[in-house]
Design an enzyme around this catalytic site. Structure first.
Site, PDB file in Angstrom:
ATOM      1  N   CYS A   2      -8.938   2.505  -0.053  1.00 57.83           N
ATOM      2  CA  CYS A   2      -7.585   3.785   0.611  1.00 57.83           C
ATOM      3  C   CYS A   2      -8.543   4.431   1.724  1.00 57.83           C
ATOM      4  O   CYS A   2      -8.172   2.752   2.820  1.00 57.83           O
ATOM      5  CB  CYS A   2      -9.327   5.101   0.199  1.00 57.83           C
ATOM      6  SG  CYS A   2      -9.069   5.331  -1.756  1.00 57.83           S
ATOM      7  N   LEU A  51      -5.337   4.662  -3.107  1.00 56.66           N
ATOM      8  CA  LEU A  51      -4.857   4.156  -3.881  1.00 56.66           C
ATOM      9  C   LEU A  51      -6.186   3.453  -5.407  1.00 56.66           C
ATOM     10  O   LEU A  51      -7.361   3.342  -5.205  1.00 56.66           O
ATOM     11  CB  LEU A  51      -5.098   2.363  -3.023  1.00 56.66           C
ATOM     12  CG  LEU A  51      -4.820   1.740  -4.139  1.00 56.66           C
ATOM     13  CD1 LEU A  51      -2.973   1.505  -3.989  1.00 56.66           C
ATOM     14  CD2 LEU A  51      -4.751  -0.041  -2.708  1.00 56.66           C
ATOM     15  N   VAL A  53      -7.722   2.081  -8.052  1.00 54.17           N
ATOM     16  CA  VAL A  53      -8.285   1.075  -8.610  1.00 54.17           C
ATOM     17  C   VAL A  53      -9.017   1.268  -9.988  1.00 54.17           C
ATOM     18  O   VAL A  53      -9.143   0.399 -10.742  1.00 54.17           O
ATOM     19  CB  VAL A  53      -8.892  -0.135  -7.873  1.00 54.17           C
ATOM     20  CG1 VAL A  53      -9.265  -1.330  -8.147  1.00 54.17           C
ATOM     21  CG2 VAL A  53      -7.547  -0.177  -6.682  1.00 54.17           C
ATOM     22  N   ASN A  77     -13.639   4.745   1.208  1.00 55.54           N
ATOM     23  CA  ASN A  77     -13.270   3.516   0.973  1.00 55.54           C
ATOM     24  C   ASN A  77     -13.715   2.315   0.962  1.00 55.54           C
ATOM     25  O   ASN A  77     -14.070   1.825   1.829  1.00 55.54           O
ATOM     26  CB  ASN A  77     -11.524   3.242   2.639  1.00 55.54           C
ATOM     27  CG  ASN A  77     -11.124   1.943   2.557  1.00 55.54           C
ATOM     28  OD1 ASN A  77     -10.420   1.769   1.675  1.00 55.54           O
ATOM     29  ND2 ASN A  77     -10.787   1.740   3.744  1.00 55.54           N
ATOM     30  N   SER A 376      -8.629 -13.273  -3.148  1.00 50.74           N
ATOM     31  CA  SER A 376      -9.066 -14.276  -2.534  1.00 50.74           C
ATOM     32  C   SER A 376      -9.914 -15.410  -1.621  1.00 50.74           C
ATOM     33  O   SER A 376     -10.982 -14.432  -1.921  1.00 50.74           O
ATOM     34  CB  SER A 376      -8.707 -13.956  -1.104  1.00 50.74           C
ATOM     35  OG  SER A 376      -7.827 -14.133   0.050  1.00 50.74           O
ATOM     36  N   GLY A 377      -9.605 -16.274  -1.125  1.00 50.34           N
ATOM     37  CA  GLY A 377     -10.859 -17.258  -0.796  1.00 50.34           C
ATOM     38  C   GLY A 377     -11.114 -16.955   0.625  1.00 50.34           C
ATOM     39  O   GLY A 377     -11.757 -18.275   1.069  1.00 50.34           O
TER      40      GLY A 377
END
Length: 608
Positions: A2, A51, A53, A77, A376-377
């Site tokens: 968010c 947002l 999720v 957030n 993500s790495g």
């Protein structure tokens, strides 16, 4: 994920300040395109962009708790990956919940533990809590600083938000940059000093910190930091501990009520995480989707350099087939990269790294069409000491940040007047020495071990925040959440004390991680040498930005002109400089175009 915004003032009534707070909150609509929310009281006003999720029906913000006629308000957030365990613990202590969200768990954690609540969290977060009864504001940020949080003090007011643009939307915060802010931009490049907001009198809540504000008192607490101790585990135990932590972390971070995918470059880090995630999906009867980035004619134009050994795409295909993912390769041309060059600058409200950020933004924009969340790495190289800088003497012995040695001399292209006023080389050394003074060296270490620990500290506390900023702004600009399992603070704490020779076991960078992934990755993938995030080698890109740079130089109204050596930059843009060309020229021009765009679009007042 968010976006948050807030304004607290102990001396004026904010209950009717809806227009200003709406301006602040609307500035980050990209971070939360699904919903907005506001809360106003006499001394505090909070805004939120959501947002969705987890828990689409619950989790609305700002979230409130009524204590008699007093309110505790939260704008938040992030994601708490241990919220289910925390919820159970709080229920055992008598708390009751009306939603399934981690937001409510965070709020009740504050009710139970007050300012100490941050010590109970495992996740990525940035939040503001107004406690009406105590008349205090608490700001908190996660251990590694994955989620951003800025604030400004203006008289009796504290103004805060997820991004700098939130603060700039408030009439009391001017887009002004002074001597120190320009030194951050020109001497350090896009990798700024933790806590510095670049704009005058704008600050950042540092990673692993919380701040409590009262009318006449400010209390800054560092609730988490790296602590040095002797590593006692043998090699086998170390490998197993890393594997167990990663398996647990990935499992926690797969939790989402929205479609989740992974980023896949074919390198060790993203491949290992993808393999772990795909295994979890397979057990649940699902197929994981993966995404990679490539460039038009990359197989023709690719050249090996200091950080990039080979092409990603053949390795991407190998891993996707091995672990059984539904893979999508996203390809961009030079024209698209030039066209969108300034978008990441607008996302971070500061100049960035140009094409490397532009391509990431474009990738996330495509991924958003199919998903809301990705793994993500990012950060494995910082945590596992994987960069080439960690084992090269000239970088270990440097008296400035090692990455500055490879930045093409940004500080050297200043005008004589700006160079005299900003003293870029002195500023670089000052900030470097400040960072070194923080390093918790271990008694009895050899000189080489001290240098390696120092290098690790610099990358975790200085370089990594830049990488996380890049990831957050590029993804959230498209309303897309990216999670970073290698930033789990438990893993970072453990690896901090693992000796470098163990991290690089088998005479290869991140050797211990390669061993930890032996059950999920084929040997050829595990043994692939590190190759950094891809960059286009198409001459059309350099030609496009060079033409743009010459147009900036020819425009007498360009705000960057008084700050740079225009003759030198013209020589570079025309391709006539003997030393600064190719990759070095591209990176430098990228950055200068962003600085000029930043100064111009934000109408920045420069005071030296």
């Amino acid at each position: 994920m968010c976006g948050i915004a807030g304004w607290v003032d102990w001396a004026r009534d904010l209950s009717n300040q809806q227009p200003i707070l709406k301006e602040m909150t609307d500035s980050i609509i990209h971070r939360g395109p699904d919903a907005d929310g506001f809360w106003f009281s006499e001394k505090a006003a909070f805004g939120h962009r959501r947002l969705i999720v987890i828990d689409p029906e619950g989790g609305l913000q700002p979230m409130l708790y009524k204590n008699g006629n007093k309110t505790i308000a939260l704008t938040y957030n992030g994601e708490l990956y241990n919220y289910l365990e925390l919820r159970k613990e709080l229920e055992d202590k008598g708390h009751s919940f009306s939603t399934k969200s981690d937001t409510e768990v965070l709020l009740h954690s504050y009710l139970e533990w007050r300012e100490d609540c941050v010590n109970h969290f495992n996740g990525i977060f940035a939040f503001g809590i107004w406690d009406e009864e105590r008349e205090q504001l608490m700001l908190g940020r996660d251990h590694l600083g994955v989620k951003p949080l800025f604030f400004a003090r203006r008289g009796s007011s504290i103004i805060f938000g997820s991004e700098l643009k939130v603060l700039l939307a408030h009439p009391m915060v001017e887009a002004e940059v002074d001597h120190q802010g320009l030194a951050e931009v020109f001497a350090l490049g896009p990798i700024r000093t933790p806590g510095q907001g670049v704009f005058k009198d704008v600050e950042e809540v540092r990673a692993g910190h919380s701040i409590t504000f009262k009318a006449d008192e400010t209390d800054i607490q560092q609730y988490w930091k790296l602590k040095s101790k002797k590593h006692e585990d043998d090699l086998e135990t170390t490998e197993q501990t890393i594997r167990s932590l990663l398996e647990d972390t990935v499992k926690r971070q797969l939790l989402s009520d929205m479609p989740l995918v992974t980023m896949l470059s074919g390198g060790l880090d993203s491949s290992g995480l993808t393999a772990l995630a795909a295994r979890e999906y397979k057990e649940a009867g699902k197929t994981l989707s993966t995404y990679s980035i490539d460039f038009v004619n990359n197989d023709r134009d690719f050249e090996e350099d200091f950080l990039r050994r080979d092409l990603d795409e053949p390795w991407v295909k190998r891993v996707a087939e091995h672990v059984g993912t539904d893979h999508h390769s996203i390809v961009f041309g030079a024209d698209k990269l030039v066209e969108n060059l300034l978008v990441p600058m607008r996302a971070r409200d500061l100049p960035g790294v140009g094409e490397l950020e532009t391509s990431l933004y474009l990738l996330f924009k495509e991924m958003k069409k199919d998903a809301t969340v990705a793994l993500s790495g990012e950060s494995a190289d910082e945590v596992f000491s994987g960069y080439p800088w960690f084992h090269q003497e000239k970088y270990l012995d440097a008296d400035i940040y090692p990455w500055l040695k490879n930045m093409g001399g940004i500080a050297n292209i200043l005008s004589e007047d700006a160079k005299t006023k900003l003293q870029p080389k002195e500023y670089q050394k000052k900030r470097f020495n400040e960072a070194v003074s923080e390093v918790p060296f271990l008694e009895g270490e050899s000189e080489l071990e001290r240098k390696q620990r120092q290098m690790s500290y610099l990358f975790i506390t200085r370089f990594l925040p830049f990488m996380l900023d890049r990831k957050d702004r590029s993804s959230m600009m498209t309303g897309f959440e990216v999670r970073v399992p290698f930033c789990d603070y438990r893993l970072v704490e453990y690896l901090w004390n693992v000796p470098f020779d163990v991290k690089s076991i088998d005479n290869i960078e991140k050797g211990i991680l390669r061993r930890a992934f032996k059950e999920v990755l084929p040997d050829d993938v595990r043994n692939r040498k590190k190759s950094a995030y891809p960059s286009t080698k198409d001459d059309a890109y350099l030609q496009g930005i060079s033409k743009w740079m010459l147009e900036v130089l020819d425009d007498s109204s360009s705000p960057i002109l008084p700050l740079i050596n225009t003759d030198l930059i013209r020589t570079i843009a025309e391709g006539k400089h003997g030393r600064i060309k190719g990759n070095n020229a591209r990176g430098l021009i990228d950055y200068l175009l962003q600085i000029n765009g930043w100064l111009k679009e934000y109408n920045i007042k420069v005071t030296l």
